[in-house]
Design a protein around this motif. Structure first.
Motif, PDB file in Angstrom:
ATOM      1  N   LEU A 180       0.846  -1.183   0.000  1.00 27.32           N
ATOM      2  CA  LEU A 180       0.000   0.000   0.000  1.00 27.32           C
ATOM      3  C   LEU A 180       0.883   1.235   0.000  1.00 27.32           C
ATOM      4  O   LEU A 180       1.946   1.255   0.626  1.00 27.32           O
ATOM      5  CB  LEU A 180      -0.877  -0.026   1.258  1.00 27.32           C
ATOM      6  CG  LEU A 180      -1.716   1.196   1.597  1.00 27.32           C
ATOM      7  CD1 LEU A 180      -2.966   1.221   0.709  1.00 27.32           C
ATOM      8  CD2 LEU A 180      -2.133   1.147   3.069  1.00 27.32           C
ATOM      9  N   THR A 181       0.457   2.294  -0.714  1.00 27.67           N
ATOM     10  CA  THR A 181       1.182   3.555  -0.674  1.00 27.67           C
ATOM     11  C   THR A 181       0.208   4.713  -0.786  1.00 27.67           C
ATOM     12  O   THR A 181      -0.860   4.586  -1.410  1.00 27.67           O
ATOM     13  CB  THR A 181       2.226   3.639  -1.807  1.00 27.67           C
ATOM     14  OG1 THR A 181       2.950   4.882  -1.719  1.00 27.67           O
ATOM     15  CG2 THR A 181       1.575   3.567  -3.179  1.00 27.67           C
ATOM     16  N   LEU A 182       0.558   5.840  -0.197  1.00 28.10           N
ATOM     17  CA  LEU A 182      -0.213   7.055  -0.404  1.00 28.10           C
ATOM     18  C   LEU A 182       0.046   7.557  -1.812  1.00 28.10           C
ATOM     19  O   LEU A 182       1.148   7.420  -2.343  1.00 28.10           O
ATOM     20  CB  LEU A 182       0.197   8.136   0.600  1.00 28.10           C
ATOM     21  CG  LEU A 182       0.147   7.789   2.091  1.00 28.10           C
ATOM     22  CD1 LEU A 182       0.496   9.023   2.911  1.00 28.10           C
ATOM     23  CD2 LEU A 182      -1.210   7.246   2.494  1.00 28.10           C
ATOM     24  N   SER A 183      -0.973   8.153  -2.429  1.00 25.31           N
ATOM     25  CA  SER A 183      -0.772   8.731  -3.759  1.00 25.31           C
ATOM     26  C   SER A 183      -0.132  10.108  -3.619  1.00 25.31           C
ATOM     27  O   SER A 183      -0.387  10.840  -2.659  1.00 25.31           O
ATOM     28  CB  SER A 183      -2.103   8.839  -4.502  1.00 25.31           C
ATOM     29  OG  SER A 183      -2.976   9.760  -3.862  1.00 25.31           O
ATOM     30  N   TYR A 189      -5.066   6.283  -2.283  1.00 24.11           N
ATOM     31  CA  TYR A 189      -4.041   5.284  -2.024  1.00 24.11           C
ATOM     32  C   TYR A 189      -3.929   4.343  -3.231  1.00 24.11           C
ATOM     33  O   TYR A 189      -4.907   4.105  -3.939  1.00 24.11           O
ATOM     34  CB  TYR A 189      -4.388   4.471  -0.774  1.00 24.11           C
ATOM     35  CG  TYR A 189      -4.985   5.296   0.325  1.00 24.11           C
ATOM     36  CD1 TYR A 189      -4.225   6.261   0.990  1.00 24.11           C
ATOM     37  CD2 TYR A 189      -6.332   5.149   0.695  1.00 24.11           C
ATOM     38  CE1 TYR A 189      -4.770   7.039   1.988  1.00 24.11           C
ATOM     39  CE2 TYR A 189      -6.892   5.939   1.690  1.00 24.11           C
ATOM     40  CZ  TYR A 189      -6.106   6.875   2.331  1.00 24.11           C
ATOM     41  OH  TYR A 189      -6.666   7.670   3.309  1.00 24.11           O
ATOM     42  N   TRP A 190      -2.742   3.838  -3.438  1.00 24.28           N
ATOM     43  CA  TRP A 190      -2.518   2.763  -4.402  1.00 24.28           C
ATOM     44  C   TRP A 190      -2.300   1.473  -3.625  1.00 24.28           C
ATOM     45  O   TRP A 190      -1.542   1.455  -2.643  1.00 24.28           O
ATOM     46  CB  TRP A 190      -1.297   3.035  -5.258  1.00 24.28           C
ATOM     47  CG  TRP A 190      -1.433   4.166  -6.229  1.00 24.28           C
ATOM     48  CD1 TRP A 190      -1.041   5.464  -6.044  1.00 24.28           C
ATOM     49  CD2 TRP A 190      -1.997   4.108  -7.546  1.00 24.28           C
ATOM     50  NE1 TRP A 190      -1.322   6.215  -7.150  1.00 24.28           N
ATOM     51  CE2 TRP A 190      -1.906   5.403  -8.099  1.00 24.28           C
ATOM     52  CE3 TRP A 190      -2.557   3.076  -8.308  1.00 24.28           C
ATOM     53  CZ2 TRP A 190      -2.355   5.703  -9.383  1.00 24.28           C
ATOM     54  CZ3 TRP A 190      -3.000   3.375  -9.586  1.00 24.28           C
ATOM     55  CH2 TRP A 190      -2.902   4.670 -10.113  1.00 24.28           C
ATOM     56  N   ASP A 258       6.622   9.856  -7.052  1.00 19.79           N
ATOM     57  CA  ASP A 258       6.242  10.980  -7.896  1.00 19.79           C
ATOM     58  C   ASP A 258       4.956  10.568  -8.611  1.00 19.79           C
ATOM     59  O   ASP A 258       4.581   9.388  -8.583  1.00 19.79           O
ATOM     60  CB  ASP A 258       7.357  11.301  -8.887  1.00 19.79           C
ATOM     61  CG  ASP A 258       7.265  12.726  -9.441  1.00 19.79           C
ATOM     62  OD1 ASP A 258       6.259  13.410  -9.155  1.00 19.79           O
ATOM     63  OD2 ASP A 258       8.190  13.159 -10.149  1.00 19.79           O
ATOM     64  N   ILE A 259       4.286  11.499  -9.248  1.00 12.87           N
ATOM     65  CA  ILE A 259       3.054  11.149  -9.941  1.00 12.87           C
ATOM     66  C   ILE A 259       3.325  10.056 -10.970  1.00 12.87           C
ATOM     67  O   ILE A 259       4.180  10.195 -11.845  1.00 12.87           O
ATOM     68  CB  ILE A 259       2.445  12.382 -10.644  1.00 12.87           C
ATOM     69  CG1 ILE A 259       2.103  13.476  -9.625  1.00 12.87           C
ATOM     70  CG2 ILE A 259       1.213  11.983 -11.441  1.00 12.87           C
ATOM     71  CD1 ILE A 259       1.011  13.109  -8.659  1.00 12.87           C
ATOM     72  N   ASN A 260       2.638   8.923 -10.824  1.00  9.61           N
ATOM     73  CA  ASN A 260       2.766   7.770 -11.729  1.00  9.61           C
ATOM     74  C   ASN A 260       4.151   7.126 -11.720  1.00  9.61           C
ATOM     75  O   ASN A 260       4.491   6.388 -12.643  1.00  9.61           O
ATOM     76  CB  ASN A 260       2.397   8.162 -13.171  1.00  9.61           C
ATOM     77  CG  ASN A 260       0.919   8.425 -13.336  1.00  9.61           C
ATOM     78  OD1 ASN A 260       0.089   7.710 -12.783  1.00  9.61           O
ATOM     79  ND2 ASN A 260       0.580   9.466 -14.084  1.00  9.61           N
ATOM     80  N   ASP A 286       7.357   3.106 -14.085  1.00 11.45           N
ATOM     81  CA  ASP A 286       6.702   4.248 -14.725  1.00 11.45           C
ATOM     82  C   ASP A 286       5.311   3.816 -15.193  1.00 11.45           C
ATOM     83  O   ASP A 286       5.179   2.925 -16.038  1.00 11.45           O
ATOM     84  CB  ASP A 286       7.541   4.721 -15.916  1.00 11.45           C
ATOM     85  CG  ASP A 286       6.966   5.966 -16.589  1.00 11.45           C
ATOM     86  OD1 ASP A 286       5.839   6.370 -16.261  1.00 11.45           O
ATOM     87  OD2 ASP A 286       7.666   6.536 -17.455  1.00 11.45           O
ATOM     88  N   ALA A 287       4.280   4.439 -14.625  1.00 12.34           N
ATOM     89  CA  ALA A 287       2.901   4.087 -14.970  1.00 12.34           C
ATOM     90  C   ALA A 287       2.222   5.161 -15.807  1.00 12.34           C
ATOM     91  O   ALA A 287       1.003   5.119 -16.000  1.00 12.34           O
ATOM     92  CB  ALA A 287       2.100   3.830 -13.697  1.00 12.34           C
ATOM     93  N   SER A 288       2.991   6.121 -16.309  1.00  9.89           N
ATOM     94  CA  SER A 288       2.394   7.269 -16.993  1.00  9.89           C
ATOM     95  C   SER A 288       1.661   6.889 -18.270  1.00  9.89           C
ATOM     96  O   SER A 288       0.729   7.582 -18.685  1.00  9.89           O
ATOM     97  CB  SER A 288       3.473   8.316 -17.303  1.00  9.89           C
ATOM     98  OG  SER A 288       4.494   7.774 -18.135  1.00  9.89           O
ATOM     99  N   LYS A 289       2.059   5.803 -18.909  1.00  8.22           N
ATOM    100  CA  LYS A 289       1.416   5.389 -20.150  1.00  8.22           C
ATOM    101  C   LYS A 289       0.606   4.103 -19.988  1.00  8.22           C
ATOM    102  O   LYS A 289       0.142   3.532 -20.983  1.00  8.22           O
ATOM    103  CB  LYS A 289       2.468   5.209 -21.241  1.00  8.22           C
ATOM    104  CG  LYS A 289       3.203   6.503 -21.595  1.00  8.22           C
ATOM    105  CD  LYS A 289       4.236   6.276 -22.690  1.00  8.22           C
ATOM    106  CE  LYS A 289       4.965   7.583 -23.015  1.00  8.22           C
ATOM    107  NZ  LYS A 289       5.995   7.392 -24.080  1.00  8.22           N
ATOM    108  N   ALA A 290       0.437   3.672 -18.755  1.00  4.61           N
ATOM    109  CA  ALA A 290      -0.284   2.421 -18.503  1.00  4.61           C
ATOM    110  C   ALA A 290      -1.787   2.599 -18.709  1.00  4.61           C
ATOM    111  O   ALA A 290      -2.365   3.627 -18.354  1.00  4.61           O
ATOM    112  CB  ALA A 290      -0.011   1.927 -17.090  1.00  4.61           C
TER     113      ALA A 290
END
Length: 371
Positions: A180-183, A189-190, A258-260, A286-290
């Motif tokens: 678990l992590t804070l966004s 949360y993620w 960081d974001i994504n 890196d989840a920016s393009k997921a």
């Protein structure tokens, strides 16, 4: 998990291999660097306020305080600790207090109802996860408590994460909300599955398989699951030996920096090894393009783009520097206070399973995140 031992009684699994578009696993080297600094081992027999300090499955740091969750299902709890270190290593690790979680009725949990795994601090509240017990129909959860362990709120799970009687769908036992992590946008949360949902793919094996796990965003205001992205697991690193057969690989730790962008702890475990049998790696993700796959009932044969992953650190490179050359059952990670040179510190922690199945370590490892 390594809770893996709990699954030994139910380990007759038929594995089949599936293919999926955009899911060829490619791993490259991260340009970010982690430098190992030191290890600290909390004594296996340490007793604090009539609790044995062990099963340390998750850790978080905020406002000068450390929060460490114990996965003792008989007495779910977290410890407040003081951990002091600098660029030369650990100075001290002290347990200051213990807080036992309460259920929705304000009472302590009945034995065996929950399986605590991850913990995060967020604005005077504690967010924590339980894997439940899928085989026994006990649902996993994500809950919010106050800092005294009192129940405040429970997140609303999508049906796919709940136990069911359909053998072709749902979560695998001991393969649910391990991390678990804070966004970074502070909106929620993620949470990551440790293993694929049955309808999404197979558990990792020694051969290359299609083993995608979902990482889901949970809106803190509504309590509902929203966006879901896909992370592809590696294959199992080593075969089980010495008459053992159990092997597994999964996500055991997650932090959005960081974001994504995430650091993900991926741990492969195989029975029969004197060195613990764990192969642990940290990936820069890196989840920016997921693709958001929350609308997909199954990932099999679906078209989507998974996150990309770059190897940040392989614990095999420091095995010789650790106690008895053991990389133990590492499950939690968090950033700590910055070092004097401005670089960030990163801490990982191992769940020793209370040494129920042989000696294990309450292992804490310190890194510097080099710019």
């Amino acid at each position: 998990m390594n809770k893996v031992f709990k699954t030994l009684l139910v380990i007759t699994v038929v594995l089949s291999v599936f293919s999926c578009a955009n899911n060829n696993l490619k791993t490259t080297e991260s340009t970010t660097k982690l430098r190992f600094i030191d290890e600290y081992v909390i004594p296996d027999d340490l007793i604090f306020e009539e609790t044995r300090v062990g099963g340390l499955s998750g850790i978080d740091y905020a406002n000068g305080n450390w929060y460490v969750i114990s996965d003792d299902s008989d007495s779910p709890r977290f410890y407040n600790a003081s951990i002091s270190y600098d660029l030369d290593g650990f100075k001290s690790v002290e347990i200051n207090s213990v807080v036992k979680f309460e259920d929705v009725d304000g009472k302590l949990f009945t034995n065996g109802i929950v399986d605590p795994e991850s913990i995060r601090y967020d604005n005077e509240t504690i967010i924590w996860t339980s894997e439940g017990n899928i085989n026994n129909g006990l649902k996993p959860f994500i809950r919010i408590a106050d800092t005294n362990g009192r129940f405040l709120k429970e997140m609303i799970l999508a049906n796919r994460y709940l136990p069911n009687t359909n053998s072709n769908s749902g979560p695998r036992n001991n393969g649910v909300f391990e991390s678990l992590t804070l966004s970074q946008d502070e909106k929620g949360y993620w949470v990551a599955m440790e293993l694929p949902l049955i309808e999404d793919g197979v558990e990792p094996t020694l051969a290359e398989t299609n083993s995608p796990v979902r990482i889901a965003f949970v809106n803190k205001k509504t309590g509902r699951f929203e966006k879901e992205i896909v992370y592809e697991l590696n294959k199992v690193e080593r075969p089980a030996i010495n008459g053992a057969t159990f092997e597994v690989n999964g996500i055991v730790g997650l932090i959005e920096y960081d974001i994504n962008r995430f650091f993900v702890l991926e741990r492969s475990y195989s029975m029969g090894y004197e060195d613990g049998g764990n192969t642990v790696k940290i990936y820069d993700v890196d989840a920016s393009k997921a693709t958001d796959v929350s609308s997909l009932k199954s990932l099999l044969d679906a078209n989507y783009t998974k996150v990309t992953k770059k190897l940040l650190f392989n614990f095999e490179t420091i095995r010789k520097d650790l106690t008895n050359a053991i990389v133990d059952n590492i499950e939690g990670l968090t950033f700590g206070p910055d070092f004097n040179n401005g670089n960030r510190s990163l801490i990982v922690i191992a769940d020793n399973n209370f040494s129920l199945y042989g000696p294990q370590l309450n292992q804490i490892i310190l890194f510097e995140l080099e710019k």
